[in-house]
Write an enzyme that holds these catalytic residues in place. Structure first.
Site, PDB file in Angstrom:
ATOM      1  N   GLY A 186      -0.510  -1.630   6.910  1.00 14.24           N
ATOM      2  CA  GLY A 186      -0.351  -2.415   7.949  1.00 14.24           C
ATOM      3  C   GLY A 186      -1.531  -3.135   8.404  1.00 14.24           C
ATOM      4  N   CYS A 230       0.857  -1.259   0.055  1.00  9.89           N
ATOM      5  CA  CYS A 230      -0.152   0.055  -0.011  1.00  9.89           C
ATOM      6  C   CYS A 230       0.919   1.268   0.106  1.00  9.89           C
ATOM      7  CB  CYS A 230      -1.000   0.120   1.151  1.00  9.89           C
ATOM      8  SG  CYS A 230      -1.896  -1.277   1.427  1.00  9.89           S
ATOM      9  N   GLU A 290       6.138 -14.418 -11.481  1.00 11.24           N
ATOM     10  CA  GLU A 290       5.520 -13.280 -11.166  1.00 11.24           C
ATOM     11  C   GLU A 290       4.826 -12.119 -12.077  1.00 11.24           C
ATOM     12  OE1 GLU A 290       9.301 -11.523  -9.563  1.00 11.24           O
ATOM     13  OE2 GLU A 290       7.968 -10.714  -7.762  1.00 11.24           O
TER      14      GLU A 290
HETATM   15  C1  AGP Z   1      11.059  -9.815  -6.629  1.00 10.02           C
HETATM   16  O1  AGP Z   1      10.941 -10.107  -7.790  1.00 10.02           O
HETATM   17  C2  AGP Z   1       9.981  -9.880  -5.664  1.00 10.02           C
HETATM   18  N1  AGP Z   1       8.911  -8.826  -6.173  1.00 10.02           N
HETATM   19  C3  AGP Z   1      10.101 -10.229  -4.286  1.00 10.02           C
HETATM   20  O2  AGP Z   1      10.599 -11.421  -4.200  1.00 10.02           O
HETATM   21  C4  AGP Z   1      11.303  -9.415  -3.451  1.00 10.02           C
HETATM   22  O3  AGP Z   1      12.401  -9.702  -3.807  1.00 10.02           O
HETATM   23  C5  AGP Z   1      11.192  -9.869  -2.089  1.00 10.02           C
HETATM   24  O4  AGP Z   1       9.681  -9.360  -1.360  1.00 10.02           O
HETATM   25  C6  AGP Z   1      12.183  -8.946  -1.186  1.00 10.02           C
HETATM   26  O5  AGP Z   1      11.851  -7.455  -1.320  1.00 10.02           O
HETATM   27  P1  AGP Z   1      13.176  -6.630  -0.637  1.00 10.02           P
HETATM   28  O6  AGP Z   1      14.521  -6.823  -1.348  1.00 10.02           O
HETATM   29  O7  AGP Z   1      12.801  -5.160  -0.717  1.00 10.02           O
HETATM   30  O8  AGP Z   1      13.140  -6.966   0.882  1.00 10.02           O
END
Ligand code: AGP
Length: 612
Positions: free
Chosen positions: A101, A2, A492
């Site tokens: 949240g 969000c 994805e």
């Molecule tokens: C990546 O393509 C994803 N959208 C997702 O797995 C992402 O890498 C994961 O949520 C971790 O995010 P961050 O690196 O911002 O912690």
């Protein structure tokens, strides 16, 4: 997850809110809404779908207020509908709130308020807080706005980043944070609040990050921050290092494609100023470890989620191979609740593009609680993880807007490879080997440019396979994390079944999936074990499966044993994973496009996952 935006100043709020929401859309895009205070009335507008739906509707929304809040939603409680979209108004419309949240105790709060004759119009947890704020206002009408919100929040369990508007507080927005990011952009006669710097960068570079447990009152010319328990907070100003052009398309049709092509620059930035003068090692100003401390590390632990986890897994292969230090890696979401035994000389790293992923933050706090030093590798300067770690390394990859991470991944791989060199040189890697490694790293941007030249070729290959429903990505050793990442990208943005598998594991089960409808993509860019990979390819072909090979070896007649071949440059093992993953990024991008999907806003996903 969000996105939140808020404005208080002298300009018309609507357009600023819409502009901010567009920049925040990658945080969630189920529905969007805004509320402005116009002549003492809170006027709100919401639409299901992308921000452009809200923008269209806003053309007929004739309200000129100079204060307002907006939100783009990634649903947690309640279906995607206009009723569940934010902002939520309190019963009687005295207050409007936007919230990121989850309010975990919203049911008892709601039951209490139903008993006080409040009516609810949505299925969300947020509406309970809107009405709780109204309840405290009705109870003690002489309270200040910040006191009303503070009293309400003292009853809330869960996580939140909120912005609140009150119809009787004409020039004031209240914001508060617990585990969900918020920052205040300081302007001239105006202030902007947002959950993400991308929405603020075009208005001001001076920001104040809210910490957990803080609440702030924002006016056009002033603001004040206190803790929820009324302690005063020393304001710390930060300078945003974002450029507005970072969030533009620069002529590309999608952020994802733009960011794939930005990889040479992102990698260059990750390395800038980080090689030692003798050219045989690396250095990181943000790692506060003396030489002896670096030498006494017995084990490394990396925690992360999603793509960043794949980067960590690759880091394990690189560091164990070149530095001979044992490396453990864990999904941050598992580590935080697992009570894992940690050795005293274990150095912990958390890796996160956004620096806000709640599971990674949880792992960070857990490791710190156990007394271990925790370093961060993150892309967003000033993010929560950057501020909560004991030290770390910034990626400097530039803003990543595509929900499917690309340039942040290869930038993380670059840094992890540089760490392998750093630790290697502190152990038993000799000078000449270190120099070769450093030289390979320096050549990386150029080699990546070569791979980017394969874009059109890969698009044509994608055209042959985009209707298929099963994709297996196979890699051995350091190509296994690359196989996992290739599969994740495809899942994805193209919504097909895709799995990353260590090549030799194929015959232990997944080979049952092979048929004419399955495509196996072999990442065969390591000379060692190549013959064994060729045998595995033959096993797939013998069962009628389609085979695509990514290779840098021209000794084998690939065209005879596969359907398609992608040839990448042959490079040093420390940078090979980076070169090998780029064709898979293109492949996923083109398959997603050919299937007609919005690759920048894949269904059900959001860029930064700030709920558990
Ligand atoms: C990546 O393509 C994803 N959208 C997702 O797995 C992402 O890498 C994961 O949520 C971790 O995010 P961050 O690196 O911002 O912690």
């Amino acid at each position: 997850m969000c996105g939140i935006i808020g404005y208080v100043g002298r300009k018309q709020a609507n357009n600023i809110l819409i502009d901010g929401l567009k920049r925040l859309e990658y945080r969630g895009y189920d529905s969007a809404g805004l509320a402005v205070l116009d002549d003492g009335t809170i006027c709100s507008l919401k639409r299901v779908g992308k921000v452009r739906e809200l923008e269209k509707a806003q053309e007929h929304f004739q309200h000129n207020g100079t204060i307002g809040i907006g939100h783009t939603r990634w649903a947690t409680h309640g279906i995607v509908s206009e009723g569940n979209a934010h902002p939520h108004l309190s019963d009687g419309s005295h207050f409007a709130i936007v919230h990121n949240g989850i309010i975990e105790n919203y049911l008892p709060i709601k039951t209490f308020l139903l008993g006080k004759n409040y009516t609810f119009y949505s299925d969300t947890d947020t509406e309970a807080l809107a009405n709780l704020i109204d309840y405290h206002y009705q109870k003690e009408k002489n309270l200040s706005f910040v006191e009303i919100v503070r009293k309400s929040l003292l009853h809330v369990e869960g996580t939140y980043g909120i912005a609140v508007l009150g119809k009787m507080f004409k020039e004031e927005i209240i914001v508060a944070r617990k585990s969900s990011p918020l920052l205040i952009g300081i302007g001239d006669g105006e202030n902007i609040i947002a959950s993400d710097a991308s929405a603020i960068a075009r208005y001001t570079k001076q920001v104040v990050y809210l910490n957990d447990g803080e609440i702030a009152s924002i006016h056009p010319d002033t603001f004040s921050v206190t803790t929820l328990y009324e302690g005063l907070v020393d304001t710390v100003y930060h300078e945003l290092d974002w450029e507005i052009s970072d969030v533009d398309f620069k002529g590309y049709p999608h952020y994802m494609l733009k960011e794939i092509f930005e990889q040479p620059a992102a990698i260059e930035n990750a390395m800038r100023g980080r090689f030692t003068q003798d050219g045989s090692s690396t250095k990181f100003g943000g790692l506060p470890l003396a030489s002896q401390e670096l030498c006494s590390i017995e084990r490394l632990l990396f925690c992360a989620c999603g793509t960043a986890y794949h980067a960590c897994l690759e880091g394990k292969y690189l560091i164990e191979r070149y530095a001979r230090i044992p490396v453990d890696i864990e999904h941050a979401s598992e580590f935080r609740y697992r009570n894992a035994p940690l050795g005293r000389n274990t150095l912990v790293f958390v890796v996160s593009q956004s620096g806000e992923t709640i599971d990674t933050l949880g792992a960070l706090y857990e490791a710190k609680r156990k007394g271990n030093l925790v370093m961060g590798i993150t892309n967003v300067v000033g993010s929560t993880i950057a501020r909560a770690t004991d030290g770390g390394i910034y990626q400097h990859a530039g803003c990543e807007m595509g929900v499917a991470s690309t340039k942040a991944f290869t930038s993380q791989l670059t840094i992890l490879s540089m760490l392998a060199l750093l630790f290697g040189r502190r152990r038993d890697m000799d000078y000449a080997t270190g120099q070769q490694y450093a030289h390979a790293l320096r050549s990386l941007p150029e080699r990546v440019e070569e791979v980017l030249g394969l874009s059109e070729e890969i698009r044509l290959i994608a055209e042959r396979y985009y209707r298929m429903e099963h994709f297996l990505f196979l890699g051995r050793q350091g190509m296994y994390p690359i196989a996992l990442e290739g599969a994740l990208k495809l899942k994805e943005i193209a919504y097909v079944h895709a799995e990353g598998i260590p090549t030799a594991e194929l015959k232990h089960g997944p080979i049952a999936l092979i048929s004419e409808g399955a495509v196996s993509i072999f990442i065969a860019t390591q000379k060692e074990l190549l013959e064994k990979t060729v045998s595995n390819i033959q096993e797939v072909r013998a069962r009628g499966g389609k085979v695509v090979v990514i290779t840098n070896d021209n000794r084998i007649e690939w065209k005879v044993i596969s359907d398609d071949v992608i040839v990448v440059p042959e490079v040093h093992g420390g940078i090979n994973p980076i070169i090998s993953v780029i064709p898979l990024q293109f492949f996923a991008y083109y398959i997603g496009i050919l299937r007609g999907y919005d690759v920048d806003r894949p269904r059900n996903l959001a860029k930064s996952v700030t709920v558990e």
